[in-house]
Design a protein around this motif. Structure first.
Motif: not given
Length: 147
Positions: A114-138
């Motif tokens: 946070p700055r100014g009392g507000i945290p900002i979370d930004v997310f971006w991805q290039s498309g749908v995750a490929p099938a069969g690849v384990w993608v854990p929570d961040q």
């Protein structure tokens, strides 16, 4: 594809535009996920010049190349004196990696403190995750302050 930085004393690049990223051949043909975590990412507010801090998590499934970690560390460090909004830093990092490395898939989570009392979370991805690849929570919880 000789890495420029690996095994060398390397100064922090002056800014993200001049920072060079090294890529090396992907040693595996089967799909897998790579995660880089940068819990102390720093940039500057473009309005006030005050420091901004984030916990970045970059996940990607490589294609022909992988990014060399020291060059990525130096690239991320080059934002230390770079003035840009949270959204621009987070998405810009992802777009540059995608344009240069051309992974099968990439996502980034920018968990900004946070700055100014507000945290900002930004997310971006290039498309749908490929099938069969384990993608854990961040694994980065939402900001809760002292509570």
């Amino acid at each position: 594809m000789d890495p420029k930085y690996l095994g060398q004393h390397s100064a922090l690049p002056a800014d993200p535009q001049t920072a060079e990223l090294d890529y090396v051949p992907n040693p595996r043909s089967s799909p897998y996920l790579v995660r880089f975590t940068a819990p102390e990412f720093t940039s500057l507010c473009p309005v006030t010049g005050q420091p901004d801090f984030a916990h970045l998590v970059i996940d990607y499934v490589p294609a022909a190349t992988i990014v060399e970690s020291k060059s990525l560390k130096l690239f991320l460090g080059s934002f230390r004196n770079h003035a840009a909004f949270h959204e621009d830093c987070t998405v810009g990092i992802a777009e540059r990696l995608v344009a240069e490395m051309q992974p099968v898939w990439l996502r980034i989570g920018g968990y900004w403190y946070p700055r100014g009392g507000i945290p900002i979370d930004v997310f971006w991805q290039s498309g749908v995750a490929p099938a069969g690849v384990w993608v854990p929570d961040q694994g980065v919880p939402g900001y809760r302050g002292r509570g």
